[in-house]
Design an enzyme around this catalytic site. Sequence first.
Site, PDB file in Angstrom:
ATOM      1  N   ARG A  17       2.467 -17.443  18.265  1.00  0.00           N
ATOM      2  CA  ARG A  17       2.357 -18.644  17.255  1.00  0.00           C
ATOM      3  C   ARG A  17       3.780 -18.935  16.850  1.00  0.00           C
ATOM      4  NH1 ARG A  17      -1.841 -18.220  12.407  1.00  0.00           N
ATOM      5  NH2 ARG A  17      -0.188 -16.769  11.681  1.00  0.00           N
ATOM      6  N   ASP A  46       7.537 -20.452  15.900  1.00  0.00           N
ATOM      7  CA  ASP A  46       7.826 -21.091  14.567  1.00  0.00           C
ATOM      8  C   ASP A  46       8.541 -22.590  14.905  1.00  0.00           C
ATOM      9  OD1 ASP A  46       7.202 -18.815  13.211  1.00  0.00           O
ATOM     10  OD2 ASP A  46       9.285 -18.058  13.332  1.00  0.00           O
ATOM     11  N   TYR A  72      11.097 -13.791  25.644  1.00  0.00           N
ATOM     12  CA  TYR A  72      11.668 -14.784  25.052  1.00  0.00           C
ATOM     13  C   TYR A  72      13.171 -14.856  25.603  1.00  0.00           C
ATOM     14  CZ  TYR A  72       8.467 -15.728  21.160  1.00  0.00           C
ATOM     15  OH  TYR A  72       7.126 -16.063  20.507  1.00  0.00           O
ATOM     16  N   ARG A  83      14.798 -14.033  16.387  1.00  0.00           N
ATOM     17  CA  ARG A  83      15.955 -14.883  15.945  1.00  0.00           C
ATOM     18  C   ARG A  83      16.957 -13.743  15.017  1.00  0.00           C
ATOM     19  NH1 ARG A  83      15.035 -19.411  13.017  1.00  0.00           N
ATOM     20  NH2 ARG A  83      12.704 -18.983  12.732  1.00  0.00           N
TER      21      ARG A  83
END
Length: 278
Positions: free
Chosen positions: A55, A57, A118, A206
């Site tokens: 999910r 952001d 990622y 992040r």
Amino acid sequence: MDGRIRVRLDVAYDGTDFSGWAAQPGRRTVAGVLAEALHRIFGPEAVTGLTVAGRTDAGVHASGQVCHVDLPADAWADRAGTLVRRLSGMLPGDVRVRAAAAVPDDFDARFAATYRRYEYRVTDAAYGVEPLRRHEILAWPRPLHLDRLNAAAAGLVGEHDFAAYCRRKENATTRREVTRLDWRREADGILVATVQADAFCQSMVRSLVGAMLVVGDGRRPADWPAGLLRHRERSSEVTVAPAHGLTLVAVGYPADPAAYAGRAETTRRLRVAPQLPG
């Protein structure tokens, strides 16, 4: 599933104008837009169980997102060959379903996943970001050194409690296994961090990038990000890197479909509710 079939959807999107993946009242989300298009094709009562691998952001992109949905078997049989093209005509330009395929009933886009990968893109060019790429690359105001970035990354690989880098959720573990974390500088000068783990807690990628960037520009020593792993709560010293530099590029699953159920059961034992974002 009696009379129903599970379908895997491979999805890509530009997260700039989305409030993340998960449906939220009054907000534009990837799940909401995708569900609306599926409802138009199959009917709102026919589409159930939309489940995603990660999910993402608000503002985070995806080129390799995976989700599954349960559809009536007869409706799927009628539309399987044309579904991707039909969706391309209904979905807005910032989201695309790249593939749709029937999968075993025990395929679970979230729980059967073995890894999420990622990439985070940064430029340290004096002029900033090329205008056409401003939605996918972070402009960093100081020169970054590749060797320092990779030295910082090396200390974060492995299984650790990443509480210092996570927004903790009640009843959710912050222990994760990072199987890959490294940086490269591409021919155009863009720095790319590749981060792969079994799963991620909220803002973890992040936060890791934010910690490594201040090592890369020389403001912190190379062992500082790994040292934060001793913390058992989120560290206020870590600045979360902006969302727009991050893209979910791949989700892995067992090569043998017979292993889906076993993988999902193992993951459920490790990941207690609520669902964790990738």
